[in-house]
Design an enzyme around this catalytic site. Structure first.
Site, short mmCIF file in Angstrom:
data_model
loop_
_atom_site.label_atom_id
_atom_site.label_comp_id
_atom_site.label_asym_id
_atom_site.label_seq_id
_atom_site.Cartn_x
_atom_site.Cartn_y
_atom_site.Cartn_z
CB CYS A 48 -5.54 6.38 10.43
SG CYS A 48 -6.10 4.90 9.60
CE LYS A 50 -1.97 1.96 3.90
NZ LYS A 50 -1.73 3.41 3.86
CG ASN A 51 2.32 2.84 3.58
OD1 ASN A 51 1.13 3.06 3.37
ND2 ASN A 51 2.83 2.77 4.80
NE ARG A 101 -0.97 10.51 9.51
CZ ARG A 101 -1.27 9.47 8.76
NH1 ARG A 101 -2.47 8.97 8.80
NH2 ARG A 101 -0.38 8.91 7.97
N PRO A 102 0.31 16.96 10.51
CG PRO A 102 2.00 18.25 11.45
CD PRO A 102 1.25 16.97 11.63
NE ARG A 108 -7.74 4.35 4.80
CZ ARG A 108 -7.11 5.13 5.66
NH1 ARG A 108 -7.72 5.54 6.73
NH2 ARG A 108 -5.86 5.49 5.45
CG ASP A 157 2.12 1.92 9.43
OD1 ASP A 157 1.67 2.84 10.14
OD2 ASP A 157 2.33 2.04 8.22
C1 UD1 Z 1 3.70 7.24 6.14
C2 UD1 Z 1 2.85 6.00 5.94
C3 UD1 Z 1 2.25 5.55 7.26
C4 UD1 Z 1 3.35 5.37 8.31
C5 UD1 Z 1 4.21 6.62 8.39
C6 UD1 Z 1 5.43 6.45 9.31
C7 UD1 Z 1 1.97 6.21 3.69
C8 UD1 Z 1 0.77 6.42 2.82
N1 UD1 Z 1 1.77 6.29 5.00
O1 UD1 Z 1 2.83 8.26 6.60
O2 UD1 Z 1 1.59 4.31 7.04
O3 UD1 Z 1 2.74 5.17 9.55
O4 UD1 Z 1 4.71 6.97 7.09
O5 UD1 Z 1 6.20 5.38 8.89
O6 UD1 Z 1 3.07 5.93 3.22
N2 UD1 Z 1 5.15 15.24 10.24
C9 UD1 Z 1 5.14 16.60 10.48
N3 UD1 Z 1 4.96 17.45 9.43
C10 UD1 Z 1 4.80 16.99 8.15
C11 UD1 Z 1 4.83 15.59 7.91
C12 UD1 Z 1 5.01 14.75 8.98
O7 UD1 Z 1 5.27 17.05 11.62
O8 UD1 Z 1 4.64 17.82 7.23
C13 UD1 Z 1 5.31 14.31 11.38
C14 UD1 Z 1 4.07 13.43 11.57
O9 UD1 Z 1 3.07 14.08 12.34
C15 UD1 Z 1 4.66 12.22 12.27
C16 UD1 Z 1 6.05 12.10 11.65
O10 UD1 Z 1 6.33 13.38 11.06
O11 UD1 Z 1 4.78 12.50 13.65
C17 UD1 Z 1 6.19 11.01 10.61
O12 UD1 Z 1 5.22 11.21 9.62
P1 UD1 Z 1 5.46 10.79 8.09
O13 UD1 Z 1 6.73 10.01 7.97
O14 UD1 Z 1 5.31 12.01 7.25
O15 UD1 Z 1 4.24 9.83 7.82
P2 UD1 Z 1 3.29 9.79 6.59
O16 UD1 Z 1 4.05 10.05 5.33
O17 UD1 Z 1 2.07 10.59 6.86
#
Ligand code: UD1
Length: 466
Positions: A166, A72-73, A171-172, A446, A354
């Site tokens: 989720c 998926k990811n 998740r900003p 999902r 995850d």
């Molecule tokens: C992706 C995965 C998700 C997995 C996560 C961490 C997909 C579709 N989803 O999510 O399944 O749980 O990686 O391995 O691939 N953050 C910020 N600002 C930002 C972006 C992120 O503060 O602009 C923070 C998030 O709140 C979180 C951390 O960074 O605390 C990691 O998030 P991130 O690696 O970006 O996860 P996703 O890409 O959303």
């Protein structure tokens, strides 16, 4: 390793600009960051009424062989990458999951021709003229934010709703915007993201936090930028490397350097390609945990434990036997697992967030006290409330959960709190006494093609009612 399959070349000739200095729209973005953090906190998915539920009679050890669905990811950013360049992209082993179907819906909305024939999806983006995403699909899934990089790369403009996903934390998307800003994008808008760039230029992007999504978004825009981009502190997740591998097969030049930064040579011509998705390591991990917790023996055919070493180590510590060879993984367990004194989630190659909920479910009956600390997302312990309904002893103290192993779990009426939390409840139900009902299965759908099909194949007594 995937990384080795990427071209390696010396550091590109990137601008030596520090993040924040190179970016002319920094003030704008800073404002946006504040807005996104405030606005996004507490946002949850809005979904239609979900009447389907699972019924599981626990106590059967999982046994047999299984093939794992495509990741998926990895497929979500790859689908967004199909928007770039020319030619038709054919994606094989594309999983039948809610997030993929929502993503294909978004792509059609933008003017892509997207056709599915079983697990093969073909994408023709040659007619795409739109750059605005509306509707509920994008607001529902987190990965819709990846269209920001893809659309900026292709059209130099994008309008997208704030992404969903989720409710596991705030998740900003501040890092996504900041990184794209380094390449020349500017942002306006309050209740949606409106992005434009006169031109995209390569830059050095030093991510303050190694975000998976922000790394992928930067790659998607950087392949279409003028000049080279260096992404420092890039996420090391295998799904990021799979995106790079896909783009390289299309003609891009992207390399992971020794220090794990990623170098993207901009402006290469991208062509159509046929690409087969690799197995989903989180689904693999979930099934290994289910087998360990039920005292079973399973062989996962199309996956080696290469990308799951952090889980393999913990499973061994818990007393399961695990053998990875010839591209397959065999796990056997007598069902009497030991507690894990301390486990913290972390970005790759650390223990995946995850798999935190599935691991919690597997530890509910382990002998002794386990402690799991969640360091990636701040709201990922909602599964514990459901597990407690089955008789689990779990105490949440801030970022940590203490699980005091009990002898038995009993069947209960449960609701999936989120995607991985729902899979965790299935793992708990499979090892419990009596019958468990799990509703809100749309969350699980999902990311898992059909968890009941796979568990049935391994001998579980599990049925879906709609
Ligand atoms: C992706 C995965 C998700 C997995 C996560 C961490 C997909 C579709 N989803 O999510 O399944 O749980 O990686 O391995 O691939 N953050 C910020 N600002 C930002 C972006 C992120 O503060 O602009 C923070 C998030 O709140 C979180 C951390 O960074 O605390 C990691 O998030 P991130 O690696 O970006 O996860 P996703 O890409 O959303």
């Amino acid at each position: 390793m995937t990384v080795v399959m990427l071209h390696r070349y010396s550091r590109c000739n990137h601008r030596a600009a520090a993040p924040g200095v190179a970016n002319p729209s920094l003030v704008h973005i800073l404002g946006y960051m504040v807005f996104c953090r405030a606005e996004y906190a507490g946002k949850t998915e809005s979904r239609g009424m979900d009447l389907s539920y699972l019924e599981i009679k626990g106590g059967v050890p999982l046994c047999g062989e299984i093939e794992i669905q495509g990741s998926k990811n990895a497929v979500l950013p790859i689908l967004a990458a199909c928007m770039l360049g020319e030619g038709v992209c054919i994606i094989e082993n594309c999983p039948f999951i809610g997030d993929v179907e929502d993503t294909l819906e978004i792509m059609k909305m933008l003017g892509c021709r997207a056709e599915r024939d079983g697990r093969t999806v073909s994408i023709d983006a040659s007619e795409v003229k739109a750059y605005e995403i509306g509707g509920t699909c994008a607001a529902r899934i987190r990965s819709s934010v990846l269209f920001l990089g893809a659309l900026l790369g292709r059209m130099k403009r994008a309008v997208i709703p704030l992404p969903g996903g989720c409710a596991i934390g705030a998740r900003p998307v501040d890092l996504h915007l900041w990184a794209l800003g380094c390449l020349g994008a500017e942002f306006t808008g309050r209740d949606r993201i409106i992005a434009s760039a006169k031109r995209l230029h390569g830059s050095t992007v030093k991510l303050p936090l190694s975000s998976v999504g922000a790394t992928e978004n930067t790659i998607l825009a950087a392949v279409q930028a003028e000049g080279d981009t260096l992404i420092e502190n890039a996420a090391r997740e295998p799904e990021v490397d799979e995106l790079c591998e896909f783009l390289n097969q299309r003609g891009a030049e992207i390399a992971r350097l020794e220090d794990n930064s990623i170098c993207v040579r901009g402006g290469k011509r991208l062509k159509g390609v046929r690409y087969c998705m690799k197995a989903d390591r989180i689904v693999t991990g979930s099934y290994l945990l289910a087998a360990a917790a039920t005292g079973g023996r399973i062989r996962v055919r199309n996956d080696s434990c290469r990308n799951l070493q952090s889980l393999v180590r913990v499973l061994q510590q818990m007393g399961a036997e695990i053998d990875c060879r010839d591209g397959a993984t065999v796990l056997s367990s007598d069902g009497r697992l030991f507690a894990v004194p301390y486990l913290a989630t972390a970005p790759y190659p650390g223990f995946p967030t995850d798999l935190q909920s599935p691991m919690m479910a597997a530890l509910c009956r382990a002998e002794g006290k386990s402690r799991i600390c969640e360091t990636v997302f701040e709201n990922r312990f909602r599964t514990a409330d459901e597990l407690k309904k089955m008789g689990a002893k779990i105490e949440i103290c801030g970022k940590c959960a203490v699980i005091d192993g009990v002898e038995k779990l009993r069947g209960a009426l449960l609701a999936a709190p989120d995607l991985r939390g729902g899979a965790a409840l299935v793992i708990a139900a499979l090892q419990s006494q009596g019958c468990t009902t799990i509703r809100d299965m749309t969350y699980v759908d999902r990311g898992y093609e059909s968890i009941e099909r796979d568990m049935s194949l391994l001998g579980a007594d599990i049925k879906r009612y709609r």
